[in-house]
Design a protein around this motif. Structure first.
Motif, PDB file in Angstrom:
ATOM      1  N   THR A 293      -0.807   1.922  -5.149  1.00 24.75           N
ATOM      2  CA  THR A 293       0.296   2.046  -4.189  1.00 24.75           C
ATOM      3  C   THR A 293       0.771   3.493  -4.095  1.00 24.75           C
ATOM      4  OG1 THR A 293       1.032  -0.210  -4.662  1.00 24.75           O
ATOM      5  CG2 THR A 293       2.612   1.248  -3.596  1.00 24.75           C
ATOM      6  N   SER A 294       0.945   3.969  -2.869  1.00 23.79           N
ATOM      7  CA  SER A 294       1.508   5.302  -2.633  1.00 23.79           C
ATOM      8  C   SER A 294       3.009   5.161  -2.400  1.00 23.79           C
ATOM      9  CB  SER A 294       0.852   5.952  -1.416  1.00 23.79           C
ATOM     10  OG  SER A 294      -0.517   6.213  -1.666  1.00 23.79           O
TER      11      SER A 294
ATOM     12  N   THR B 229       3.996   7.396  11.794  1.00 22.11           N
ATOM     13  CA  THR B 229       3.124   7.298  12.962  1.00 22.11           C
ATOM     14  C   THR B 229       1.899   6.469  12.600  1.00 22.11           C
ATOM     15  OG1 THR B 229       3.860   9.479  13.732  1.00 22.11           O
ATOM     16  CG2 THR B 229       1.872   8.571  14.741  1.00 22.11           C
ATOM     17  N   LEU B 230       1.742   5.352  13.295  1.00 19.74           N
ATOM     18  CA  LEU B 230       0.641   4.412  13.054  1.00 19.74           C
ATOM     19  C   LEU B 230      -0.218   4.344  14.307  1.00 19.74           C
ATOM     20  CD1 LEU B 230       2.763   1.535  11.445  1.00 19.74           C
ATOM     21  CD2 LEU B 230       1.533   3.372  10.249  1.00 19.74           C
TER      22      LEU B 230
ATOM     23  N   ASP C 132       8.502  17.883   5.031  1.00 19.27           N
ATOM     24  CA  ASP C 132       7.167  17.611   4.486  1.00 19.27           C
ATOM     25  C   ASP C 132       6.441  16.562   5.334  1.00 19.27           C
ATOM     26  OD1 ASP C 132       7.520  19.405   2.455  1.00 19.27           O
ATOM     27  OD2 ASP C 132       7.879  17.911   0.890  1.00 19.27           O
ATOM     28  N   VAL C 133       5.128  16.696   5.383  1.00 17.61           N
ATOM     29  CA  VAL C 133       4.282  15.777   6.150  1.00 17.61           C
ATOM     30  C   VAL C 133       3.112  15.358   5.272  1.00 17.61           C
ATOM     31  CG1 VAL C 133       2.841  15.455   8.207  1.00 17.61           C
ATOM     32  CG2 VAL C 133       4.898  16.890   8.335  1.00 17.61           C
ATOM     33  N   VAL C 134       2.814  14.061   5.275  1.00 18.53           N
ATOM     34  CA  VAL C 134       1.676  13.525   4.532  1.00 18.53           C
ATOM     35  C   VAL C 134       0.815  12.711   5.481  1.00 18.53           C
ATOM     36  CG1 VAL C 134       0.954  11.873   2.755  1.00 18.53           C
ATOM     37  CG2 VAL C 134       2.824  13.457   2.286  1.00 18.53           C
ATOM     38  N   ASN C 135      -0.471  12.935   5.455  1.00 16.10           N
ATOM     39  CA  ASN C 135      -1.403  12.083   6.178  1.00 16.10           C
ATOM     40  C   ASN C 135      -2.004  11.101   5.179  1.00 16.10           C
ATOM     41  OD1 ASN C 135      -1.467  13.204   8.989  1.00 16.10           O
ATOM     42  ND2 ASN C 135      -2.020  15.056   7.873  1.00 16.10           N
ATOM     43  N   TYR C 136      -1.508   9.871   5.205  1.00 11.75           N
ATOM     44  CA  TYR C 136      -1.990   8.853   4.271  1.00 11.75           C
ATOM     45  C   TYR C 136      -3.452   8.538   4.558  1.00 11.75           C
ATOM     46  CZ  TYR C 136      -2.479   4.284   2.029  1.00 11.75           C
ATOM     47  OH  TYR C 136      -2.931   3.220   1.279  1.00 11.75           O
ATOM     48  N   ARG C 137      -3.788   8.452   5.821  1.00  7.37           N
ATOM     49  CA  ARG C 137      -5.158   8.377   6.287  1.00  7.37           C
ATOM     50  C   ARG C 137      -5.148   8.874   7.723  1.00  7.37           C
ATOM     51  NH1 ARG C 137      -5.976   1.720   6.516  1.00  7.37           N
ATOM     52  NH2 ARG C 137      -5.348   1.486   8.710  1.00  7.37           N
ATOM     53  N   ALA C 138      -6.279   8.920   8.384  1.00 16.32           N
ATOM     54  CA  ALA C 138      -6.378   9.572   9.685  1.00 16.32           C
ATOM     55  C   ALA C 138      -5.417   8.998  10.715  1.00 16.32           C
ATOM     56  CB  ALA C 138      -7.817   9.480  10.204  1.00 16.32           C
ATOM     57  N   ASP C 139      -5.140   7.703  10.630  1.00 17.86           N
ATOM     58  CA  ASP C 139      -4.281   7.057  11.621  1.00 17.86           C
ATOM     59  C   ASP C 139      -2.880   6.755  11.108  1.00 17.86           C
ATOM     60  OD1 ASP C 139      -5.267   5.211   9.816  1.00 17.86           O
ATOM     61  OD2 ASP C 139      -5.362   3.572  11.267  1.00 17.86           O
ATOM     62  N   VAL C 140      -2.516   7.282   9.934  1.00 15.12           N
ATOM     63  CA  VAL C 140      -1.199   7.019   9.344  1.00 15.12           C
ATOM     64  C   VAL C 140      -0.588   8.330   8.858  1.00 15.12           C
ATOM     65  CG1 VAL C 140       0.091   5.807   7.548  1.00 15.12           C
ATOM     66  CG2 VAL C 140      -1.879   4.688   8.634  1.00 15.12           C
TER      67      VAL C 140
ATOM     68  N   ASN D 172       0.833  -1.204   0.000  1.00 15.31           N
ATOM     69  CA  ASN D 172       0.000   0.000   0.000  1.00 15.31           C
ATOM     70  C   ASN D 172       0.864   1.248   0.000  1.00 15.31           C
ATOM     71  OD1 ASN D 172      -1.536  -2.154   1.982  1.00 15.31           O
ATOM     72  ND2 ASN D 172      -2.922  -1.168   0.529  1.00 15.31           N
ATOM     73  N   ILE D 173       1.992   1.152   0.735  1.00 14.47           N
ATOM     74  CA  ILE D 173       2.914   2.287   0.883  1.00 14.47           C
ATOM     75  C   ILE D 173       4.331   1.785   0.674  1.00 14.47           C
ATOM     76  CG2 ILE D 173       3.878   3.970   2.511  1.00 14.47           C
ATOM     77  CD1 ILE D 173       1.170   3.958   3.960  1.00 14.47           C
ATOM     78  N   ILE D 174       5.114   2.546  -0.094  1.00  8.79           N
ATOM     79  CA  ILE D 174       6.550   2.288  -0.237  1.00  8.79           C
ATOM     80  C   ILE D 174       7.284   3.578   0.117  1.00  8.79           C
ATOM     81  CG2 ILE D 174       8.423   1.657  -1.797  1.00  8.79           C
ATOM     82  CD1 ILE D 174       6.381   0.119  -3.480  1.00  8.79           C
ATOM     83  N   LEU D 175       8.256   3.476   1.014  1.00  5.69           N
ATOM     84  CA  LEU D 175       9.081   4.612   1.407  1.00  5.69           C
ATOM     85  C   LEU D 175      10.503   4.404   0.884  1.00  5.69           C
ATOM     86  CD1 LEU D 175       8.065   5.012   5.181  1.00  5.69           C
ATOM     87  CD2 LEU D 175       7.121   6.235   3.205  1.00  5.69           C
ATOM     88  N   ILE D 176      11.026   5.401   0.177  1.00  5.37           N
ATOM     89  CA  ILE D 176      12.398   5.358  -0.328  1.00  5.37           C
ATOM     90  C   ILE D 176      13.155   6.540   0.281  1.00  5.37           C
ATOM     91  CG2 ILE D 176      13.899   5.333  -2.348  1.00  5.37           C
ATOM     92  CD1 ILE D 176      11.993   2.941  -2.236  1.00  5.37           C
ATOM     93  N   THR D 177      14.248   6.248   0.995  1.00  5.32           N
ATOM     94  CA  THR D 177      14.976   7.331   1.662  1.00  5.32           C
ATOM     95  C   THR D 177      15.855   8.125   0.704  1.00  5.32           C
ATOM     96  OG1 THR D 177      16.775   5.799   2.258  1.00  5.32           O
ATOM     97  CG2 THR D 177      15.006   6.121   3.883  1.00  5.32           C
TER      98      THR D 177
END
Length: 243
Positions: A100-101, A159-160, A122-130, A75-80
């Protein structure tokens, strides 16, 4: 023919062993939901939370070989950042779907043109709890600045449901770490000269004060020393196979 088949079986076993033998740690969020973090290798990890599959710096062709076709779609991929041990187009291709985000630093985005470029702050709210926060990651020691210059690469705070996970990326113990608050789980790199020395990692841990510390990206660095060095701090140091 028999020899070729045996070679193929051995190759498949090596590929699959990277996932089958890895350690999964389970944590609870503030409302009691499970977060599972599986060590894959080096800087690559899988995070599972409330129906979400999250992959961090997935790399397939670095030993031990990882075949991401065997993993659930992400669902989510993070690349540093764009270095080969963090950014692998083929691994991303195996994991992604149209939904996929993918979150990357601007340098990756400049050549990859997929996902969302996040710069430091930068800050992204993927959904209310993520929530996903991009934070600085860079070298400070004279003569190392060229490896990870300031302002180019990302670390992430994920943050989950209130559980805060700091994935530092390739960095030294930079001043911005003092601004990190309420970190539950920290992944800190330790392989001089590219990231931190053991002294720097111990110092960073004392600054951040996570409940749990995973040394990662450590190659042959004897990171087990950090267990004794951080004894009495209340930090639970867990050594997994993040070589």
């Amino acid at each position: 023919m028999k020899k070729a088949i045996l070679s193929l079986v051995a190759a498949m076993a090596m590929t699959l062993s990277c996932t089958a033998a890895q350690k999964t740690d389970v944590f609870q969020t503030k409302s009691g939901k499970e977060v599972k973090i599986t060590c894959i290798k080096h800087a690559s990890m899988q995070i599972q939370y409330d129906g979400l599959e999250i992959q961090v710096d997935p790399v397939g062709d670095m030993q031990p070989i990882t075949d991401y076709a065997h993993f659930p779609k992400a669902n989510i991929i993070l690349i540093t950042h764009e270095h080969h041990d963090h950014f692998d187009r083929e691994a991303i291709h195996c994991l992604r779907t149209p939904a996929t985000s993918i979150y990357v630093n601007p340098a990756v985005f400049s050549t990859f043109h997929n996902g969302l470029a996040m710069k430091n702050g930068d800050v992204v709210n993927y959904r209310a709890d993520v929530k996903i926060e991009a934070v600085p990651a860079y070298n400070t020691t004279e003569g190392r600045e060229q490896y990870h210059p300031k302002g180019r690469d990302n670390g992430y705070v994920l943050t989950l449901d209130g559980l805060r996970i700091y994935i530092a990326g390739d960095t030294e113990d930079i001043p911005e770490m003092e601004q990190l608050e309420d970190i539950d789980i920290a992944f800190l790199p330790c392989n001089q000269p590219y990231t931190m020395t053991i002294d720097q990692m111990v110092n960073a841990a004392k600054i951040i004060k996570p409940k749990v510390l995973f040394p990662y990206h450590f190659s042959n660095t004897p990171v087990a020393q950090s267990v004794m060095r951080l004894a009495g701090t209340g930090i639970d140091v867990r050594i997994r196979d993040y070589k």
